[in-house]
Motif scaffolding. Structure first.
Motif, PDB file in Angstrom:
ATOM      1  N   ILE A 274      44.377  41.442  41.121  1.00  0.00           N
ATOM      2  CA  ILE A 274      44.866  41.779  42.451  1.00  0.00           C
ATOM      3  C   ILE A 274      43.765  42.522  43.195  1.00  0.00           C
ATOM      4  CG2 ILE A 274      46.666  42.897  43.819  1.00  0.00           C
ATOM      5  CD1 ILE A 274      47.746  40.738  41.952  1.00  0.00           C
ATOM      6  N   ASN A 275      43.323  41.949  44.305  1.00  0.00           N
ATOM      7  CA  ASN A 275      42.319  42.597  45.152  1.00  0.00           C
ATOM      8  C   ASN A 275      43.003  43.517  46.155  1.00  0.00           C
ATOM      9  OD1 ASN A 275      40.437  41.086  43.820  1.00  0.00           O
ATOM     10  ND2 ASN A 275      39.880  39.800  45.565  1.00  0.00           N
ATOM     11  N   HIS A 276      42.356  44.632  46.449  1.00  0.00           N
ATOM     12  CA  HIS A 276      42.916  45.622  47.384  1.00  0.00           C
ATOM     13  C   HIS A 276      41.879  45.910  48.480  1.00  0.00           C
ATOM     14  CE1 HIS A 276      46.494  46.765  44.951  1.00  0.00           C
ATOM     15  NE2 HIS A 276      45.731  46.325  43.961  1.00  0.00           N
ATOM     16  N   THR A 283      39.051  48.746  44.211  1.00  0.00           N
ATOM     17  CA  THR A 283      38.955  47.416  44.811  1.00  0.00           C
ATOM     18  C   THR A 283      39.874  46.393  44.171  1.00  0.00           C
ATOM     19  OG1 THR A 283      37.076  47.002  43.349  1.00  0.00           O
ATOM     20  CG2 THR A 283      36.589  47.608  45.643  1.00  0.00           C
ATOM     21  N   ARG A 284      40.148  46.547  42.875  1.00  0.00           N
ATOM     22  CA  ARG A 284      40.987  45.544  42.224  1.00  0.00           C
ATOM     23  C   ARG A 284      41.592  46.097  40.943  1.00  0.00           C
ATOM     24  NH1 ARG A 284      36.352  41.148  40.195  1.00  0.00           N
ATOM     25  NH2 ARG A 284      35.005  42.624  39.077  1.00  0.00           N
ATOM     26  N   THR A 285      42.668  45.453  40.510  1.00  0.00           N
ATOM     27  CA  THR A 285      43.266  45.727  39.217  1.00  0.00           C
ATOM     28  C   THR A 285      43.324  44.407  38.454  1.00  0.00           C
ATOM     29  OG1 THR A 285      45.508  45.415  40.115  1.00  0.00           O
ATOM     30  CG2 THR A 285      44.635  47.672  40.037  1.00  0.00           C
ATOM     31  N   VAL A 286      43.033  44.481  37.162  1.00  0.00           N
ATOM     32  CA  VAL A 286      42.968  43.271  36.345  1.00  0.00           C
ATOM     33  C   VAL A 286      43.886  43.427  35.145  1.00  0.00           C
ATOM     34  CG1 VAL A 286      41.480  41.825  34.916  1.00  0.00           C
ATOM     35  CG2 VAL A 286      40.619  42.757  37.078  1.00  0.00           C
ATOM     36  N   GLU A 287      44.752  42.451  34.969  1.00  0.00           N
ATOM     37  CA  GLU A 287      45.662  42.407  33.818  1.00  0.00           C
ATOM     38  C   GLU A 287      45.275  41.195  32.974  1.00  0.00           C
ATOM     39  OE1 GLU A 287      50.475  42.744  32.839  1.00  0.00           O
ATOM     40  OE2 GLU A 287      49.805  42.022  34.808  1.00  0.00           O
ATOM     41  N   LEU A 288      44.388  41.432  32.024  1.00  0.00           N
ATOM     42  CA  LEU A 288      43.797  40.346  31.249  1.00  0.00           C
ATOM     43  C   LEU A 288      44.826  39.585  30.418  1.00  0.00           C
ATOM     44  CD1 LEU A 288      40.831  39.327  30.910  1.00  0.00           C
ATOM     45  CD2 LEU A 288      40.821  40.533  28.713  1.00  0.00           C
ATOM     46  N   ILE A 301      46.400  47.302  32.550  1.00  0.00           N
ATOM     47  CA  ILE A 301      45.561  46.915  33.674  1.00  0.00           C
ATOM     48  C   ILE A 301      44.320  47.806  33.676  1.00  0.00           C
ATOM     49  CG2 ILE A 301      47.456  46.081  35.131  1.00  0.00           C
ATOM     50  CD1 ILE A 301      47.182  48.685  36.769  1.00  0.00           C
ATOM     51  N   VAL A 302      43.245  47.274  34.202  1.00  0.00           N
ATOM     52  CA  VAL A 302      42.021  48.056  34.411  1.00  0.00           C
ATOM     53  C   VAL A 302      41.812  48.160  35.914  1.00  0.00           C
ATOM     54  CG1 VAL A 302      39.530  48.182  34.084  1.00  0.00           C
ATOM     55  CG2 VAL A 302      40.993  47.386  32.212  1.00  0.00           C
ATOM     56  N   ARG A 303      41.754  49.393  36.389  1.00  0.00           N
ATOM     57  CA  ARG A 303      41.559  49.658  37.814  1.00  0.00           C
ATOM     58  C   ARG A 303      40.074  49.940  38.055  1.00  0.00           C
ATOM     59  NH1 ARG A 303      45.936  50.916  41.090  1.00  0.00           N
ATOM     60  NH2 ARG A 303      47.163  51.328  39.205  1.00  0.00           N
ATOM     61  N   GLU A 304      39.517  49.326  39.092  1.00  0.00           N
ATOM     62  CA  GLU A 304      38.069  49.348  39.298  1.00  0.00           C
ATOM     63  C   GLU A 304      37.704  50.115  40.574  1.00  0.00           C
ATOM     64  OE1 GLU A 304      34.813  45.868  40.028  1.00  0.00           O
ATOM     65  OE2 GLU A 304      36.163  45.637  38.295  1.00  0.00           O
TER      66      GLU A 304
END
Length: 377
Positions: A274-276, A283-288, A301-304
């Motif tokens: 998900i881009n923010h 900027t984004r969160t990733v749920e691998l 999730i990893v928040r960047e």
């Protein structure tokens, strides 16, 4: 004097490990040195407290159209073929992305909108810019102001720490725009993750290489106490020369892992990434978990968080593409070309934005050139 090793390889990411394995295959003695406490570079992955895998340094979505790269890496891993899907969260909802017909239907609140409707919208809104000079113009020339402001302006500025007008057009040109309903982020022929993760892939490459490995080690300390026939350097280009002409601009990143109880579908967000583009500091969160195939009641999730790079204090992740950075990088490349006993390879050492398959392909090409030089010497 006979060197202690044939090659010193600085960095245990893809560039360094591919060359270690290839050189080992022809009997060369290699020492791999990395300042981190693990192999794999930024591709390093591991499992959280609930056994769910995540990418420690942000998402690494492997894809390639190169048969040779795929064949080579397949010696060290089986694959889980996947499709990478991204959404953008802005104005209170999740949008289909990259921009495609589904995005247009959301924009117009018309589920019956056709590809012809979307093409007409783009023709009306795209600005007449024949040769886009920067990242902003590259998008305006294709989709116009409305979609640029909705998806690109905020995200790009936040990601790179400078306005899109100061970035090379290639930054936004990399992002596909489609008039059909294909919402896959990439269209490469082969899209997959190593079935057991990147770390397992690197462990197998290391074993095959026969190389020795030193972690938590600055290569300069090793260089001062051993002898090497040649050095392969994959670290930051400017740092090799002690930033003689000044520091090259990079972006650095900070990552926050969050572990969550999953919903009834096994996830916590509706898509892999998900881009923010809004005012949030991330900027984004990733749920691998969306693409690993792992099951269970937990997810992560990893928040960047992007931020300004400071030499010696933070990790360089992305070379910043702009006219000023390329001019300075060329000065360092000119210095590198004079280092006959050193080969510079990889994203940081070449100061180029390279995908993983390009790094692997580049390292294989370097090895081929080394063989030619050796055989004709």
């Amino acid at each position: 004097m006979i060197p202690d090793y044939d090659y010193l390889i600085v960095g245990a990411g893809f560039a360094g490990m591919v060359l270690a394995e290839r050189l080992g295959s022809v009997g060369k003695r290699c020492l791999i040195v990395d300042k981190r406490d693990h192999i794999g570079g930024n591709c390093y992955d591991r499992k959280d407290n609930h056994g769910i895998r995540y990418h420690v340094y942000g998402p690494h979505y492997f894809r390639t159209n190169s048969t040779s790269v795929r064949t080579y890496l397949s010696r060290f891993t089986e694959w889980r073929e996947v499709s990478y899907r991204v959404r953008v969260f802005t104005k209170g909802k999740h949008w289909s992305f990259p921009v495609n017909l589904q995005t247009f239907r959301q924009l117009t609140d018309n589920t019956e909108a056709t590809e012809a409707d979307f093409k007409a919208y783009l023709e009306k809104n795209a600005q007449s810019i024949t040769n886009p000079a920067n990242a902003k113009e590259a998008i305006l020339a294709v989709v116009g102001e409305e979609l640029y402001n909705l998806f690109y302006a905020g995200y790009t500025a936040k990601q790179w720490g400078r306005p899109p007008e100061q970035l090379d057009a290639s930054v936004t040109r990399r992002i596909p725009i489609r008039t059909n309903a294909d919402d896959r982020y990439f269209q490469d022929e082969f899209q997959a993750l190593p079935r057991e993760g990147y770390t397992s892939l690197f462990e197998r490459m290391l074993e095959a290489s026969g190389a020795e490995l030193l972690l938590n080690t600055d290569y300069r300390s090793v260089r001062a106490n051993a002898h090497f026939g040649h050095t392969i350097y994959t670290g930051p280009l400017d740092e090799y020369f002690d930033c003689r002409w000044g520091t090259l601009p990079y972006r650095t990143l900070r990552f926050e892992l969050e572990e969550h109880l999953a919903d009834q579908n096994g996830f916590i967000q509706p898509a892999l990434q998900i881009n923010h583009p809004g005012p949030e500091s991330f900027t984004r969160t990733v749920e691998l978990k969306h693409i690993t195939g792992q099951q269970g009641s937990w997810t992560n999730i990893v928040r960047e968080f992007p931020s300004e790079y400071k030499a010696g204090q933070s990790e360089p992740y992305y070379p910043v593409p702009g006219a000023d950075s390329q001019s300075l990088a060329q000065r360092y490349r000119d210095l590198a070309n004079k280092e006959l006993a050193v080969t510079f390879v990889g994203r940081l050492a070449e100061y180029r934005y390279l995908n993983m398959d390009q790094v692997v392909g580049g390292a294989l090409h370097v090895f081929d050139k080394m063989n030619v030089a050796r055989n004709t010497a």
